[in-house]
Design a protein around this motif. Structure first.
Motif, mmCIF file in Angstrom:
data_model
loop_
_atom_site.group_PDB
_atom_site.id
_atom_site.type_symbol
_atom_site.label_atom_id
_atom_site.label_comp_id
_atom_site.label_asym_id
_atom_site.label_seq_id
_atom_site.Cartn_x
_atom_site.Cartn_y
_atom_site.Cartn_z
ATOM 1 N N GLU A 165 -49.880 43.939 -24.092
ATOM 2 C CA GLU A 165 -49.695 42.934 -23.093
ATOM 3 C C GLU A 165 -48.814 41.708 -23.996
ATOM 4 O O GLU A 165 -48.075 41.127 -23.660
ATOM 5 C CB GLU A 165 -51.144 42.296 -22.675
ATOM 6 N N ASP A 166 -49.327 41.285 -25.134
ATOM 7 C CA ASP A 166 -48.817 40.484 -25.865
ATOM 8 C C ASP A 166 -47.405 40.954 -26.415
ATOM 9 O O ASP A 166 -46.374 39.998 -26.246
ATOM 10 C CB ASP A 166 -49.560 40.025 -27.063
ATOM 11 N N TYR A 167 -47.239 42.042 -26.794
ATOM 12 C CA TYR A 167 -45.892 42.548 -27.326
ATOM 13 C C TYR A 167 -44.903 42.511 -26.118
ATOM 14 O O TYR A 167 -43.601 42.163 -26.273
ATOM 15 C CB TYR A 167 -46.232 44.074 -27.931
ATOM 16 N N PHE A 168 -45.278 43.212 -25.065
ATOM 17 C CA PHE A 168 -44.188 43.083 -23.993
ATOM 18 C C PHE A 168 -44.182 42.135 -22.925
ATOM 19 O O PHE A 168 -43.514 42.258 -22.162
ATOM 20 C CB PHE A 168 -44.754 44.687 -23.330
ATOM 21 N N ASN A 169 -45.301 41.191 -23.223
ATOM 22 C CA ASN A 169 -45.033 39.860 -22.311
ATOM 23 C C ASN A 169 -45.374 40.325 -21.009
ATOM 24 O O ASN A 169 -44.593 39.972 -20.021
ATOM 25 C CB ASN A 169 -43.945 39.127 -22.463
ATOM 26 N N ILE A 170 -46.579 41.236 -20.785
ATOM 27 C CA ILE A 170 -46.868 41.676 -19.458
ATOM 28 C C ILE A 170 -48.268 41.515 -19.390
ATOM 29 O O ILE A 170 -49.013 41.218 -20.140
ATOM 30 C CB ILE A 170 -46.585 43.203 -19.122
ATOM 31 N N SER A 171 -48.774 41.787 -17.919
ATOM 32 C CA SER A 171 -50.112 41.702 -17.662
ATOM 33 C C SER A 171 -50.752 43.017 -17.203
ATOM 34 O O SER A 171 -50.067 43.480 -15.951
ATOM 35 C CB SER A 171 -50.441 40.449 -16.882
ATOM 36 N N VAL A 172 -51.467 43.749 -17.730
ATOM 37 C CA VAL A 172 -52.176 45.123 -17.164
ATOM 38 C C VAL A 172 -53.142 45.029 -16.259
ATOM 39 O O VAL A 172 -54.199 44.399 -16.673
ATOM 40 C CB VAL A 172 -52.374 46.094 -18.360
ATOM 41 N N PRO A 173 -52.950 45.079 -15.073
ATOM 42 C CA PRO A 173 -54.128 44.743 -13.981
ATOM 43 C C PRO A 173 -55.407 45.741 -14.498
ATOM 44 O O PRO A 173 -55.048 46.745 -14.884
ATOM 45 C CB PRO A 173 -53.606 45.130 -12.634
ATOM 46 N N LEU A 174 -56.489 45.033 -14.644
ATOM 47 C CA LEU A 174 -57.845 45.976 -15.004
ATOM 48 C C LEU A 174 -57.915 47.066 -13.952
ATOM 49 O O LEU A 174 -58.468 47.905 -14.470
ATOM 50 C CB LEU A 174 -58.831 44.795 -15.075
ATOM 51 N N ASN A 175 -57.720 47.082 -12.644
ATOM 52 C CA ASN A 175 -57.977 48.128 -11.910
ATOM 53 C C ASN A 175 -57.045 49.320 -12.085
ATOM 54 O O ASN A 175 -57.444 50.325 -11.629
ATOM 55 C CB ASN A 175 -57.839 47.576 -10.429
ATOM 56 N N SER A 176 -55.964 48.902 -12.826
ATOM 57 C CA SER A 176 -55.044 50.206 -13.335
ATOM 58 C C SER A 176 -55.506 50.716 -14.606
ATOM 59 O O SER A 176 -55.032 51.875 -14.737
ATOM 60 C CB SER A 176 -53.661 49.672 -13.441
#
Length: 82
Positions: A51-62
């Motif tokens: 998440e930090d490297y790609f500047n994204i947020s991975v939803p916990l439900n995924s």
């Protein structure tokens, strides 16, 4: 895997190598927990680093759907396109 995913794949492998001490073969079909021997705590650390490297947020439900390296690459590619 499409060409747009190749740099993502390379970076995912680079990050994964930190968690596997570079000792395991990492393929698109490698199961993150079983084949790469990551426990749930390491998986969460991996996700946070991604998440930090790609500047994204991975939803916990995924998270349950992210079982292989390819699953992870495709999810990152998808999240970056939004």
């Amino acid at each position: 895997m499409n060409n747009q995913s190749i740099p993502v794949r390379q970076e995912v492998e680079r990050i994964l190598r930190k968690f596997t001490n570079g000792e395991l073969d990492i393929t698109d079909n490698s199961h993150i927990m079983r084949d790469l021997d990551l426990d749930s705590v390491k998986v969460m650390e991996l996700i946070m680093e991604i998440e930090d490297y790609f500047n994204i947020s991975v939803p916990l439900n995924s998270l349950p759907d992210l079982q292989t390296v390819n699953d992870l690459v495709m999810a990152i590619t998808d999240l970056r396109s939004k």
